[in-house]
Design a protein around this motif. Structure first.
Motif, PDB file in Angstrom:
ATOM      1  N   ILE A  39       0.838  -1.207   0.000  1.00  0.00           N
ATOM      2  CA  ILE A  39       0.000   0.000   0.000  1.00  0.00           C
ATOM      3  C   ILE A  39       0.868   1.250   0.000  1.00  0.00           C
ATOM      4  CG2 ILE A  39      -1.558   1.350   1.457  1.00  0.00           C
ATOM      5  CD1 ILE A  39      -2.876  -1.292   2.289  1.00  0.00           C
TER       6      ILE A  39
ATOM      7  N   ARG B 211      -6.129   7.275  -4.537  1.00  0.00           N
ATOM      8  CA  ARG B 211      -6.351   6.069  -3.756  1.00  0.00           C
ATOM      9  C   ARG B 211      -6.611   6.481  -2.309  1.00  0.00           C
ATOM     10  NH1 ARG B 211      -1.337   3.748  -3.667  1.00  0.00           N
ATOM     11  NH2 ARG B 211      -2.194   1.938  -2.567  1.00  0.00           N
TER      12      ARG B 211
ATOM     13  N   LEU C   2      -7.454   5.202   1.891  1.00  0.00           N
ATOM     14  CA  LEU C   2      -7.365   4.184   2.936  1.00  0.00           C
ATOM     15  C   LEU C   2      -8.233   4.585   4.129  1.00  0.00           C
ATOM     16  CD1 LEU C   2      -3.513   3.542   3.159  1.00  0.00           C
ATOM     17  CD2 LEU C   2      -5.192   2.199   1.894  1.00  0.00           C
TER      18      LEU C   2
ATOM     19  N   ASP D  59      -8.279  -0.632   2.066  1.00  0.00           N
ATOM     20  CA  ASP D  59      -8.424   0.136   0.832  1.00  0.00           C
ATOM     21  C   ASP D  59      -9.901   0.400   0.577  1.00  0.00           C
ATOM     22  OD1 ASP D  59      -8.584   1.061  -1.829  1.00  0.00           O
ATOM     23  OD2 ASP D  59      -6.711   0.055  -2.340  1.00  0.00           O
TER      24      ASP D  59
END
Length: 598
Positions: free
Chosen positions: A197, A257, A259, A277
């Protein structure tokens, strides 16, 4: 002089002993014999030809029944064979001759001390040394306690190594990123997903590196878009939230992206964190915001325009009667235009609840106002079903009687997105507090419930109890039946423990490895002990086979029980420590029992 005669010649040590024996003590044993007999060690002396000269009382006690054989002049080998014949040297079996040959060789050429288990199970260390005249002096010392300690230490090391291996394997198997930091905020362990990640920061993600150093490395390599231009402020805030972890964090990574970070303090002062995620969910939310933004912009530009394909547009007079409706009205409400014209708008919008304003009435009362603020409300379809809409009401700028335009936007899709987000968050919360193997609560859920119930105990002045349950000799179970069966065993134990609690607030959780915990609010020590005994009985009755248990042919439990009431000077951690200590006491007492903490 012939060799046989030489053999009969006494050595210098023999001559000394004979001289001492004939000395001034007469027939009384000389003082050196009394001193040797008083020593807490077996002492034996052989001459240069391996014939017994003397041995002390302690040595003779080691070989009961051989008093008539432990006489001067007998050879070491003959004494050894007599001891074997009487079963005093169990390790000589099954190949007695090979053992005798090896032992005689080592006796004649002494080297390192010999560790030997006696027939009574005790361990002794035998040290042999040739003296200058060729005779051999041997000492035998009881080292049973030392051997047991060394074995226990080795077993503890092995168990610790296996526990760490299991932890690392479990961490690596997690589908989400996981990292554990110690009390000094240094990385202890992380899994591959975590390093994947945080790809740009991966070179810094090594055990021993501080959380702050990892963050700084990531900042230097563009890991955190939200920190751009305010790196120090971002760093301070992130460190604070890491060290005071109590709420989830939504974190942006490069490439849009996202988290969801769940961090919780550990019992030892560290921090454990999971990175999930949620890019897809966040992007759906972004899309939803964009849709709402476009709808808002469109409503601002509407100037009594009728004609969108997506929204129901209805024109009204000042009394609220429908004058016209576009085709979307049929799609949203199920009414065709010719059926709706002349009807009151109330067929679409129910009367507002008491105290709530009617948008049309407000707009009419204001006179000069052209628009009422948009409102989200529950409208009604022709078939009576509800539908979520946003109503934007505008006044047409035309001469003559007042005319109004009602713009109904269907919010069903937005509600579906919102519900999907709520469902996903609920699922994530459930998964984060559920043990993947057994399906019961995990350690995180237990810690949260313990904190909540401890606070409640303090408020209401009610005791609460904690049970630590350990599956006896579970390692042997795994070694004999394999880890898949071990997993099935843990699942079965979890379900049996579940059935032992019946109140809504009681919690059964996996504590770690083969350990479980039962959290029992409003429970005193006696009641908690009864539950512990019920757990033991439930597993005993289930008779789950354990082929390698020294206790029984089936699985058994050891339970530590602690009960306390929250108050000054007492913490939830002390309750955990007490239950844990009681569990260890149960194991030390022979297992297969419950022990109440003192």
């Amino acid at each position: 002089m012939p060799a046989a005669a030489l053999d009969r010649q006494p050595s210098s040590l023999q001559r000394l002993l004979q001289r001492l024996s004939r000395g001034r003590w007469g027939r009384r044993p000389p003082p050196y014999r009394a001193a040797m007999d008083a020593m807490d060690a077996g002492i034996v002396l052989f001459d240069a030809h391996d014939r017994l000269l003397l041995c002390n009382r302690h040595f003779r006690a080691l070989y009961p029944g051989m008093a008539d054989r432990l006489v001067p002049g007998r050879s070491f080998e003959s004494i050894l064979r007599d001891a074997i014949a009487q079963g005093l040297v169990p390790q000589a079996l099954p190949d007695v001759e090979a053992f005798v040959a090896d032992r005689v060789r080592r006796h004649r050429q002494p080297g390192a001390p010999i560790l030997r288990q006696m027939s009574d199970g005790r361990w002794r260390r035998i040290s042999e040394q040739r003296l200058a005249d060729g005779s051999l002096l041997a000492f035998s010392i009881d080292v049973s306690e030392l051997v047991e300690k060394e074995r226990a230490l080795e077993a503890a090391r092995t168990e610790a190594a296996q526990a760490r291996d299991r932890l690392e394997a479990a961490v690596e198997a997690l589908p989400d990123g996981f990292a554990l930091y110690d009390a000094d905020d240094r990385l202890v362990v992380s899994n591959h997903r975590y390093r994947e990640i945080y790809g740009p920061s991966a070179p810094a993600i090594r055990p021993g590196t501080s959380f702050e150093d990892i963050l700084r490395y990531g900042l230097a390599h563009g890991q955190y878009p939200a920190a751009e231009g305010q790196e120090l402020t971002w760093l301070e805030e992130r460190l604070y939230r890491h060290r005071h972890a109590d709420q989830p964090i939504l974190q942006e990574l490069p490439g849009n992206r996202w988290l969801r970070i769940e961090e919780r303090p550990t019992r030892l002062g560290g921090v454990a964190g999971v990175r999930v995620d949620v890019t897809e969910l966040v992007q759906q939310g972004q899309q939803l915001k964009q849709v709402n933004a476009r709808l808002t912009e469109s409503r601002a530009q509407l100037n009594a325009v009728i004609g969108t394909a997506m929204a129901a547009i209805v024109t009204l007079d000042a009394r609220g009667e429908v004058l016209s409706a576009n085709p979307a009205t049929t799609t949203i409400f199920g009414w065709h235009e010719h059926e709706l014209v002349g009807r009151d708008i109330g067929v679409l919008v129910p009367e507002p609840a008491d105290g709530e304003p009617d948008p049309l009435s407000l707009l009419v009362q204001r006179g000069t106002s052209l628009r009422a603020a948009p409102q989200d409300l529950r409208a009604r379809r022709r078939d009576g079903q509800g539908v979520a809409v946003q109503l934007a009401l505008s006044r047409l700028e035309i001469p003559g009687p007042a005319r109004y335009v009602a713009l109904f936007t269907d919010l069903s899709e937005r509600e579906a997105y919102a519900q999907a987000l709520r469902d996903a968050n609920a699922q994530l919360a459930h998964l984060s507090e559920t043990d993947a193997l057994t399906g019961i609560a995990n350690r995180r859920r237990l810690d949260r419930a313990l904190h909540e119930e401890w606070q409640r105990s303090g408020r209401h002045g009610q005791p609460m109890a904690l049970l630590i349950v350990d599956v006896d000799h579970f390692k042997r179970y795994n070694d004999s039946l394999g880890h898949p069966m071990g997993d099935e065993c843990l699942r079965a134990i979890a379900q049996l423990l579940r059935k032992c609690v019946h109140r809504t607030g009681d919690l059964v959780a996996r504590y770690g490895g083969e350990e479980f915990a039962l959290l029992l609010p409003h429970t005193a020590a006696a009641e908690a002990m009864a539950v512990a005994l019920a757990c033991i009985e439930a597993v005993e009755s289930a008779a789950l086979p354990h082929p390698d248990s020294p206790l029984a042919a089936h699985l058994t439990l050891s339970v530590g029980v602690a009960s306390a009431m929250a108050g000054a000077g007492v913490s939830a951690a002390s309750l955990v420590e007490a239950a844990d200590a009681a569990a260890y006491a149960a194991k030390r007492a022979g297992r297969r029992r419950a022990v109440l903490a003192e």
